[in-house]
Scaffold this motif. Structure first.
Motif, PDB file in Angstrom:
ATOM      1  N   ALA A  16     -26.228 -14.262  -2.178  1.00  0.00           N
ATOM      2  CA  ALA A  16     -27.197 -13.110  -2.024  1.00  0.00           C
ATOM      3  C   ALA A  16     -26.788 -12.831  -0.390  1.00  0.00           C
ATOM      4  CB  ALA A  16     -28.621 -13.776  -2.111  1.00  0.00           C
ATOM      5  N   THR A  17     -26.194 -13.640   0.144  1.00  0.00           N
ATOM      6  CA  THR A  17     -25.711 -13.248   1.647  1.00  0.00           C
ATOM      7  C   THR A  17     -24.602 -12.040   1.809  1.00  0.00           C
ATOM      8  OG1 THR A  17     -26.314 -15.514   2.206  1.00  0.00           O
ATOM      9  CG2 THR A  17     -25.155 -14.260   3.736  1.00  0.00           C
ATOM     10  N   ALA A  18     -24.960 -10.811   2.336  1.00  0.00           N
ATOM     11  CA  ALA A  18     -24.143  -9.957   2.513  1.00  0.00           C
ATOM     12  C   ALA A  18     -23.397 -10.504   3.748  1.00  0.00           C
ATOM     13  CB  ALA A  18     -24.974  -8.701   2.883  1.00  0.00           C
ATOM     14  N   VAL A  19     -21.773  -9.712   3.771  1.00  0.00           N
ATOM     15  CA  VAL A  19     -21.042  -9.997   4.948  1.00  0.00           C
ATOM     16  C   VAL A  19     -21.062  -8.880   5.893  1.00  0.00           C
ATOM     17  CG1 VAL A  19     -18.709 -10.693   5.499  1.00  0.00           C
ATOM     18  CG2 VAL A  19     -19.587 -11.675   3.381  1.00  0.00           C
ATOM     19  N   ALA A  20     -21.333  -9.288   7.046  1.00  0.00           N
ATOM     20  CA  ALA A  20     -21.361  -7.865   8.011  1.00  0.00           C
ATOM     21  C   ALA A  20     -19.973  -7.504   8.237  1.00  0.00           C
ATOM     22  CB  ALA A  20     -22.064  -8.217   9.184  1.00  0.00           C
ATOM     23  N   PRO A  21     -19.638  -6.084   8.282  1.00  0.00           N
ATOM     24  CA  PRO A  21     -18.267  -5.821   8.715  1.00  0.00           C
ATOM     25  C   PRO A  21     -18.014  -6.089   9.992  1.00  0.00           C
ATOM     26  CG  PRO A  21     -19.722  -3.914   8.920  1.00  0.00           C
ATOM     27  CD  PRO A  21     -20.600  -4.986   8.161  1.00  0.00           C
ATOM     28  N   ALA A  22     -16.499  -6.475  10.339  1.00  0.00           N
ATOM     29  CA  ALA A  22     -16.102  -7.133  11.563  1.00  0.00           C
ATOM     30  C   ALA A  22     -16.102  -5.982  12.586  1.00  0.00           C
ATOM     31  CB  ALA A  22     -14.728  -7.607  11.321  1.00  0.00           C
ATOM     32  N   ALA A  23     -16.510  -6.303  13.890  1.00  0.00           N
ATOM     33  CA  ALA A  23     -16.536  -5.262  14.924  1.00  0.00           C
ATOM     34  C   ALA A  23     -15.222  -5.392  15.388  1.00  0.00           C
ATOM     35  CB  ALA A  23     -17.287  -5.975  16.065  1.00  0.00           C
ATOM     36  N   VAL A  24     -15.039  -3.561  15.680  1.00  0.00           N
ATOM     37  CA  VAL A  24     -13.668  -3.261  15.873  1.00  0.00           C
ATOM     38  C   VAL A  24     -13.411  -3.290  17.546  1.00  0.00           C
ATOM     39  CG1 VAL A  24     -12.258  -1.118  16.176  1.00  0.00           C
ATOM     40  CG2 VAL A  24     -13.529  -1.554  14.000  1.00  0.00           C
ATOM     41  N   ASN A  25     -12.428  -3.858  17.901  1.00  0.00           N
ATOM     42  CA  ASN A  25     -12.212  -4.032  19.267  1.00  0.00           C
ATOM     43  C   ASN A  25     -11.869  -2.568  19.884  1.00  0.00           C
ATOM     44  OD1 ASN A  25     -11.149  -4.117  21.968  1.00  0.00           O
ATOM     45  ND2 ASN A  25     -10.652  -6.516  21.599  1.00  0.00           N
ATOM     46  N   PRO A  26     -12.652  -2.007  20.814  1.00  0.00           N
ATOM     47  CA  PRO A  26     -12.240  -0.669  21.268  1.00  0.00           C
ATOM     48  C   PRO A  26     -11.003  -0.550  21.772  1.00  0.00           C
ATOM     49  CG  PRO A  26     -14.096  -1.479  22.662  1.00  0.00           C
ATOM     50  CD  PRO A  26     -13.883  -2.669  21.332  1.00  0.00           C
ATOM     51  N   GLU A  27     -10.395  -1.540  22.614  1.00  0.00           N
ATOM     52  CA  GLU A  27      -9.262  -1.454  23.166  1.00  0.00           C
ATOM     53  C   GLU A  27      -8.046  -1.515  22.263  1.00  0.00           C
ATOM     54  OE1 GLU A  27      -8.889  -4.809  25.609  1.00  0.00           O
ATOM     55  OE2 GLU A  27     -10.610  -4.422  26.882  1.00  0.00           O
ATOM     56  N   LEU A  28      -8.227  -2.223  21.086  1.00  0.00           N
ATOM     57  CA  LEU A  28      -7.319  -2.109  19.874  1.00  0.00           C
ATOM     58  C   LEU A  28      -7.391  -0.745  19.180  1.00  0.00           C
ATOM     59  CD1 LEU A  28      -7.433  -5.446  18.364  1.00  0.00           C
ATOM     60  CD2 LEU A  28      -6.009  -4.979  20.342  1.00  0.00           C
ATOM     61  N   ALA A  29      -8.504  -0.402  18.962  1.00  0.00           N
ATOM     62  CA  ALA A  29      -8.601   0.970  18.133  1.00  0.00           C
ATOM     63  C   ALA A  29      -7.933   2.256  19.116  1.00  0.00           C
ATOM     64  CB  ALA A  29     -10.170   1.228  17.973  1.00  0.00           C
ATOM     65  N   ALA A  30      -8.159   1.992  20.502  1.00  0.00           N
ATOM     66  CA  ALA A  30      -7.349   3.156  21.312  1.00  0.00           C
ATOM     67  C   ALA A  30      -6.011   3.201  21.221  1.00  0.00           C
ATOM     68  CB  ALA A  30      -8.112   2.851  22.742  1.00  0.00           C
ATOM     69  N   LEU A  31      -5.135   2.063  20.941  1.00  0.00           N
ATOM     70  CA  LEU A  31      -3.884   2.120  20.772  1.00  0.00           C
ATOM     71  C   LEU A  31      -3.402   2.691  19.448  1.00  0.00           C
ATOM     72  CD1 LEU A  31      -2.731  -1.336  22.160  1.00  0.00           C
ATOM     73  CD2 LEU A  31      -3.217   0.785  23.337  1.00  0.00           C
ATOM     74  N   THR A  32      -4.432   2.972  18.440  1.00  0.00           N
ATOM     75  CA  THR A  32      -3.982   3.545  17.220  1.00  0.00           C
ATOM     76  C   THR A  32      -3.377   5.112  17.334  1.00  0.00           C
ATOM     77  OG1 THR A  32      -5.861   2.505  16.026  1.00  0.00           O
ATOM     78  CG2 THR A  32      -5.025   4.538  14.999  1.00  0.00           C
ATOM     79  N   GLY A  33      -2.283   5.233  16.825  1.00  0.00           N
ATOM     80  CA  GLY A  33      -1.489   6.388  16.958  1.00  0.00           C
ATOM     81  C   GLY A  33      -0.011   6.271  16.614  1.00  0.00           C
ATOM     82  N   ASP A  34       0.753   7.506  16.833  1.00  0.00           N
ATOM     83  CA  ASP A  34       2.064   7.558  16.409  1.00  0.00           C
ATOM     84  C   ASP A  34       2.846   7.390  17.557  1.00  0.00           C
ATOM     85  OD1 ASP A  34       1.492   8.188  13.391  1.00  0.00           O
ATOM     86  OD2 ASP A  34       1.184  10.237  14.280  1.00  0.00           O
ATOM     87  N   TYR A  35       3.992   6.678  17.509  1.00  0.00           N
ATOM     88  CA  TYR A  35       5.151   6.365  18.426  1.00  0.00           C
ATOM     89  C   TYR A  35       6.491   6.425  18.406  1.00  0.00           C
ATOM     90  CZ  TYR A  35       0.767   3.795  20.621  1.00  0.00           C
ATOM     91  OH  TYR A  35      -0.484   3.550  20.924  1.00  0.00           O
ATOM     92  N   THR A  36       7.036   6.704  19.340  1.00  0.00           N
ATOM     93  CA  THR A  36       8.478   6.719  18.930  1.00  0.00           C
ATOM     94  C   THR A  36       9.008   5.976  19.867  1.00  0.00           C
ATOM     95  OG1 THR A  36       8.490   9.330  19.046  1.00  0.00           O
ATOM     96  CG2 THR A  36      10.606   8.389  19.531  1.00  0.00           C
ATOM     97  N   ILE A  37      10.245   5.095  19.079  1.00  0.00           N
ATOM     98  CA  ILE A  37      10.945   4.065  19.820  1.00  0.00           C
ATOM     99  C   ILE A  37      11.972   4.709  20.904  1.00  0.00           C
ATOM    100  CG2 ILE A  37      12.857   2.283  19.483  1.00  0.00           C
ATOM    101  CD1 ILE A  37      11.492   1.812  16.493  1.00  0.00           C
TER     102      ILE A  37
END
Length: 206
Positions: A16-37
């Motif tokens: 009956a225990t619900a699992v709370a979603p993991a908190a998103v680290n804003p520093e990691l989220a800020a790096l989301t995107g497209d990159y060119t090598i």
């Protein structure tokens, strides 16, 4: 601090225990995107055993690649590489010429080696694993690359960069690279196992 986000472990105390979603680290989220090598600040290298007694190192000088990084969900991150086989450099012009010939890479017929990712996962800490399809000599087979995230920074020219180091091992014979020569003392001239190493700097696309 990792770029793809860290694995989370669900714990269930009761049905009956619900699992709370993991908190998103804003520093990691800020790096989301497209990159060119950035080839000028990246290295795609390899190591082969020679004559059973020493290692010969080489690299490719001409390549391009793209990354999509997801700071919250590693499974949505992707990578692709296109490598010009004529750019192989082992420090010996004669050896490079042999590697470009029909005995090995047949660069006139197969000028490009490619990698296309099929899966990515976080292993914990700064360690990640990416699986994908490597194509050499027209043969495509899966490989797994272990990666370490080296960090993110803005360079003096305003480019947002991320860096990774990676390694993998392959058996070249699985891609049809079977040329060899027997040694009088036993063994062969070139090892079947090849170690791959990567040092990647990638720039975020505007």
């Amino acid at each position: 601090m990792g770029i793809f986000g860290r694995k989370t472990t669900e714990t269930t105390e009761s049905a009956a225990t619900a699992v709370a979603p993991a908190a998103v680290n804003p520093e990691l989220a800020a790096l989301t995107g497209d990159y060119t090598i950035d080839p000028a600040h990246s290295t795609l290298g390899f190591v082969a055993r020679h004559a059973m007694v020493t290692n010969v190192k080489g690299k490719f000088l001409d390549f391009s690649g793209e990354l999509h990084l997801d700071g919250t969900d590693p499974s949505r991150s992707t990578a692709s590489l296109d490598i010009k086989m004529d750019s192989i450099d082992t420090g010996s012009a004669d050896r490079d010429g042999h590697l470009k010939s029909a005995d090995f890479f047949k660069t006139d017929e197969f000028p490009t080696m490619t990698f296309r990712s099929t899966a990515a996962e976080a292993l914990g800490g700064d360690d990640y694993r990416i699986t994908g399809d490597l194509t050499i000599l027209g043969t495509t087979r899966p490989i797994t690359i272990d990666l370490e995230f080296n960090g993110a920074a803005k360079d003096p020219f305003g480019n947002e960069r991320v860096g990774f180091e990676g390694k993998a091992e392959i058996l070249r014979s699985e891609w049809g690279l079977t040329w060899n020569a027997a040694l009088e003392t036993g063994g062969v001239l070139v090892s079947d196992k090849i170690k791959l190493n990567f040092d990647i700097s990638a720039i975020r696309q505007a």
